[in-house]
Scaffold this active site. Structure first.
Site: not given
Length: 257
Positions: A65, A91, A149, A162, A164, A166
């Protein structure tokens, strides 16, 4: 009475579709009458997911992705196969945990590339297609769901990359909702709590289990099949007046006004 949550005749792109939450979303899209474009870097896992589904209603796309060209190609292939794309679920995700002072630049960048840049690439590619349809007089619009999240709301020790990424997805979600509302394109985000997937094995392990469960009012983890129903709701016409919102599906782990 019309079914509240239906994806009949809709085509939905789902990234991170080979396992866990993404796999469950793909299965529910098919169950609710839609077509699924399943995207994942894991070719073997993706094949296992799609082989179990009706071949005329699923399209498998193998790749990262974080590759902006893949997003453009996948949308073109989906349109050629199914006629249009009506939904997107960003996702796909990875984790590269480390304390801030120990985190390498690669660990930082890998997570940002997949979660934040990847979300932008796919949102842009799908959004361009939806806008073009709207300008041609198609009033169907579309729905985009970004999987964020609670780490993006509360922070997460050992996962600054992670958290940052999200958190950044909230800004992407709200901006797209404001820019594209006039085309009847809705953009929302969902914040899951602790879902029983390979990515949460450490958190659910003996070391952290009791402390984590004590913070969840419902007192349990969720399953992928349980939480993805909220994604399907946001993809459907049942949520036709909802955009720019951040839905917590977390058992009460994070409660805000």
């Amino acid at each position: 009475m019309t079914q509240i949550v239906s994806l009949q005749g809709r085509t939905v792109v789902v990234t991170g579709a080979a396992q866990g939450i993404g796999k469950a979303i793909v299965e529910w899209v098919i169950e609710l009458g839609g077509n699924a474009v399943a995207v994942d870097l894991n070719a073997e896992g993706l094949k296992a997911t799609t082989d179990a589904l009706p071949s005329d209603r699923v399209l498998a796309v193998v790749g990262s992705v974080a590759d902006p060209e893949l997003a453009t190609r996948a949308v073109a292939d989906a349109v050629a196969r199914f006629g249009a794309v009506h939904g997107l679920v960003n996702n796909a995700g990875i984790i590269r945990p480390a304390m801030i002072e120990k985190m390498t630049l690669k660990e930082w960048q890998d997570v940002i590339d997949v979660h934040l840049s990847g979300t932008f690439y796919w949102l842009q590619a799908v959004g361009r297609h939806m806008i073009a349809r709207a300008k041609d007089g198609d009033t169907t619009g579309g729905s985009i769901v970004n999987i964020s999240s609670d780490a993006g709301r509360k922070g997460s020790i050992g996962q600054v990359n992670y958290a940052a990424a999200k958190s950044g997805m909230f800004g992407v979600t709200m901006t797209a909702a404001k820019e594209w509302g006039r085309y009847n394109i809705r953009t929302n985000s969902i914040c899951f709590g602790v879902v029983e997937t390979p990515m949460t094995e450490v958190v659910r392990g003996e070391k952290f289990r009791d402390k984590m469960l004590a913070q969840i009012p419902l007192g349990r983890w969720s399953t992928p099949d349980e939480v993805v129903k909220s994604v399907c709701f946001l993809l459907s016409d049942g949520s036709s007046y909802i955009t720019g919102q951040h839905l917590g599906v977390n058992g009460g782990f994070h409660i805000s006004v």
